[in-house]
Design a protein around this motif. Structure first.
Motif, PDB file in Angstrom:
ATOM      1  N   VAL A   1       6.914 -11.590   1.427  1.00  0.00           N
ATOM      2  CA  VAL A   1       7.916 -10.546   1.209  1.00  0.00           C
ATOM      3  C   VAL A   1       8.905 -10.605   2.365  1.00  0.00           C
ATOM      4  CG1 VAL A   1       8.324  -8.091   0.857  1.00  0.00           C
ATOM      5  CG2 VAL A   1       6.201  -9.127   0.021  1.00  0.00           C
ATOM      6  N   VAL A   2      10.190 -10.624   2.049  1.00  0.00           N
ATOM      7  CA  VAL A   2      11.229 -10.857   3.054  1.00  0.00           C
ATOM      8  C   VAL A   2      12.126  -9.635   3.201  1.00  0.00           C
ATOM      9  CG1 VAL A   2      13.234 -12.279   3.645  1.00  0.00           C
ATOM     10  CG2 VAL A   2      11.197 -13.338   2.642  1.00  0.00           C
ATOM     11  N   GLU A   3      12.376  -9.254   4.447  1.00  0.00           N
ATOM     12  CA  GLU A   3      13.309  -8.163   4.727  1.00  0.00           C
ATOM     13  C   GLU A   3      14.739  -8.670   4.578  1.00  0.00           C
ATOM     14  OE1 GLU A   3      12.549  -5.852   8.298  1.00  0.00           O
ATOM     15  OE2 GLU A   3      10.567  -6.778   8.457  1.00  0.00           O
TER      16      GLU A   3
ATOM     17  N   GLY B   1       5.389  -3.280  -1.878  1.00  0.00           N
ATOM     18  CA  GLY B   1       5.187  -1.939  -1.362  1.00  0.00           C
ATOM     19  C   GLY B   1       4.715  -1.895   0.079  1.00  0.00           C
ATOM     20  N   GLU B   2       4.237  -3.030   0.588  1.00  0.00           N
ATOM     21  CA  GLU B   2       3.763  -3.097   1.970  1.00  0.00           C
ATOM     22  C   GLU B   2       4.887  -3.298   2.978  1.00  0.00           C
ATOM     23  OE1 GLU B   2       0.420  -2.991   3.382  1.00  0.00           O
ATOM     24  OE2 GLU B   2       0.273  -1.914   1.465  1.00  0.00           O
ATOM     25  N   VAL B   3       6.057  -3.704   2.499  1.00  0.00           N
ATOM     26  CA  VAL B   3       7.181  -4.003   3.402  1.00  0.00           C
ATOM     27  C   VAL B   3       8.378  -3.149   2.983  1.00  0.00           C
ATOM     28  CG1 VAL B   3       8.712  -5.776   4.327  1.00  0.00           C
ATOM     29  CG2 VAL B   3       6.357  -6.365   3.705  1.00  0.00           C
ATOM     30  N   SER B   4       8.747  -2.220   3.799  1.00  0.00           N
ATOM     31  CA  SER B   4       9.850  -1.327   3.481  1.00  0.00           C
ATOM     32  C   SER B   4      11.153  -2.110   3.289  1.00  0.00           C
ATOM     33  CB  SER B   4      10.036  -0.301   4.611  1.00  0.00           C
ATOM     34  OG  SER B   4      11.121   0.555   4.335  1.00  0.00           O
ATOM     35  N   GLY B   5      11.751  -1.968   2.122  1.00  0.00           N
ATOM     36  CA  GLY B   5      13.006  -2.647   1.846  1.00  0.00           C
ATOM     37  C   GLY B   5      12.866  -4.130   1.598  1.00  0.00           C
ATOM     38  N   GLY B   6      11.636  -4.625   1.501  1.00  0.00           N
ATOM     39  CA  GLY B   6      11.411  -6.059   1.335  1.00  0.00           C
ATOM     40  C   GLY B   6      11.541  -6.521  -0.107  1.00  0.00           C
ATOM     41  N   LYS B   7      11.752  -7.828  -0.287  1.00  0.00           N
ATOM     42  CA  LYS B   7      11.837  -8.439  -1.610  1.00  0.00           C
ATOM     43  C   LYS B   7      10.890  -9.632  -1.679  1.00  0.00           C
ATOM     44  CE  LYS B   7      16.573  -7.030  -2.683  1.00  0.00           C
ATOM     45  NZ  LYS B   7      17.926  -7.492  -3.121  1.00  0.00           N
TER      46      LYS B   7
ATOM     47  N   GLY C   1      15.856 -11.451   6.770  1.00  0.00           N
ATOM     48  CA  GLY C   1      15.144 -12.720   6.649  1.00  0.00           C
ATOM     49  C   GLY C   1      13.769 -12.737   7.273  1.00  0.00           C
ATOM     50  N   THR C   2      13.346 -11.652   7.892  1.00  0.00           N
ATOM     51  CA  THR C   2      12.007 -11.592   8.471  1.00  0.00           C
ATOM     52  C   THR C   2      10.967 -11.626   7.355  1.00  0.00           C
ATOM     53  OG1 THR C   2      12.770 -10.288  10.351  1.00  0.00           O
ATOM     54  CG2 THR C   2      10.409 -10.241   9.888  1.00  0.00           C
ATOM     55  N   ALA C   3      10.036 -12.563   7.446  1.00  0.00           N
ATOM     56  CA  ALA C   3       9.041 -12.762   6.398  1.00  0.00           C
ATOM     57  C   ALA C   3       7.713 -12.116   6.761  1.00  0.00           C
ATOM     58  CB  ALA C   3       8.840 -14.250   6.138  1.00  0.00           C
TER      59      ALA C   3
END
Length: 274
Positions: free
Chosen positions: A166-168, A105-111, A171-173
């Motif tokens: 959490v990765v966008e 939830g801290e990273v928009s669109g992240g996995k 690939g940005t971590a």
């Protein structure tokens, strides 16, 4: 930020010797029955049984989880590693799934690609970005800490922590630290030293992983009931993309699973008896 694979520690198991307990009754008179002897023998037998229970593991105990979601076990049977797991997990109030959901939830669109309970089964204690500090001399000659990294918006910088990656999509971590007691986010920082190749690798892994971290954790805990303490998306020795899942069981032993990130099947299982 990538987390190095954990290595199993080699610890010798402690053994104990059960001492024999007995009672000796003196014959007070040839025509008198001594009843006190039987009572004393019963007390001593109970003491011997109690002592034996500390040495012989219970074989009929049904595994269960404590209210906090951590395993339970008998201290007399624990190795050094098991004791460390018990001590740390007994302080944790936030389960892995809640920590993972908070981190994403801290990273928009992240996995989520990595989640670890800090300090558990690590070769070295890892430090979250907010916990690093350098010492600088004060005017009176004593050293005073000077914190580096981003300040913590909430939560505590001490105590148990979940450390997530959490990765966008590109690939940005991002590294997200979560208080394992309150569930508050301690900090969330973007990995500044990523190379283009590292970003591309992470982006490829995220796009190829058909199984989510939730599905991988369920596969592992369906096979071995326990508490999930680590999730990591990585390639194994055969260059197959897998979710590496650590599960601590009710006797505080750890089972490490490799779950194929495409099929959801367990490809490797290793029990750490230390």
């Amino acid at each position: 930020m990538r987390f190095e694979p954990r290595r199993n520690k080699t610890v010798s198991t402690r053994t104990r010797r059960l001492r024999a307990v007995g009672a000796l009754c003196a014959v007070l008179a040839s025509a008198t029955l001594v009843t006190g002897c039987g009572q004393d023998n019963g007390d001593e037998t109970a003491a011997a049984t109690s002592e034996a229970a500390k040495v012989i593991p219970k074989q009929t105990t049904t595994p269960y989880e404590s209210p906090s979601g951590s395993p339970s076990g008998t201290a007399a049977q624990l190795t050094e590693d098991q004791t460390e797991r018990k001590d740390l997990l007994s302080t944790v109030k936030v389960t892995y799934d809640k920590a993972a959901t908070t981190a994403v939830g801290e990273v928009s669109g992240g996995k989520l690609t990595d989640l670890d309970l800090e300090g558990l089964d690590d070769d070295e204690e890892s430090a979250s970005p907010s916990a690093s500090a350098s010492a600088s001399p004060s005017p009176d000659g004593s050293a005073s800490p000077s914190a580096t990294g981003s300040p913590s918006p909430s939560g505590s910088s001490t105590g148990p922590k979940w450390i997530a990656e959490v990765v966008e999509e590109d690939g940005t971590a991002h590294t997200v630290s979560i208080d394992a007691v309150s569930g508050d986010v301690i900090d969330s920082v973007t990995e500044a030293e990523q190379s283009d190749a590292e970003k591309q690798e992470l982006a490829d892994w995220v796009s190829k992983a058909q199984q989510t971290w939730k599905q991988a954790a369920k596969v592992a805990t369906d096979k071995q009931k326990g508490t999930v303490t680590s999730l990591n998306l990585d390639e194994n020795d055969s260059q197959t993309l897998v979710w590496q899942v650590d599960v601590v069981t009710e006797d505080w032993k750890k089972t490490a699973f490799d779950v194929d990130a495409a099929t959801g099947k367990i490809t490797d299982e290793e029990v750490d008896n230390d």
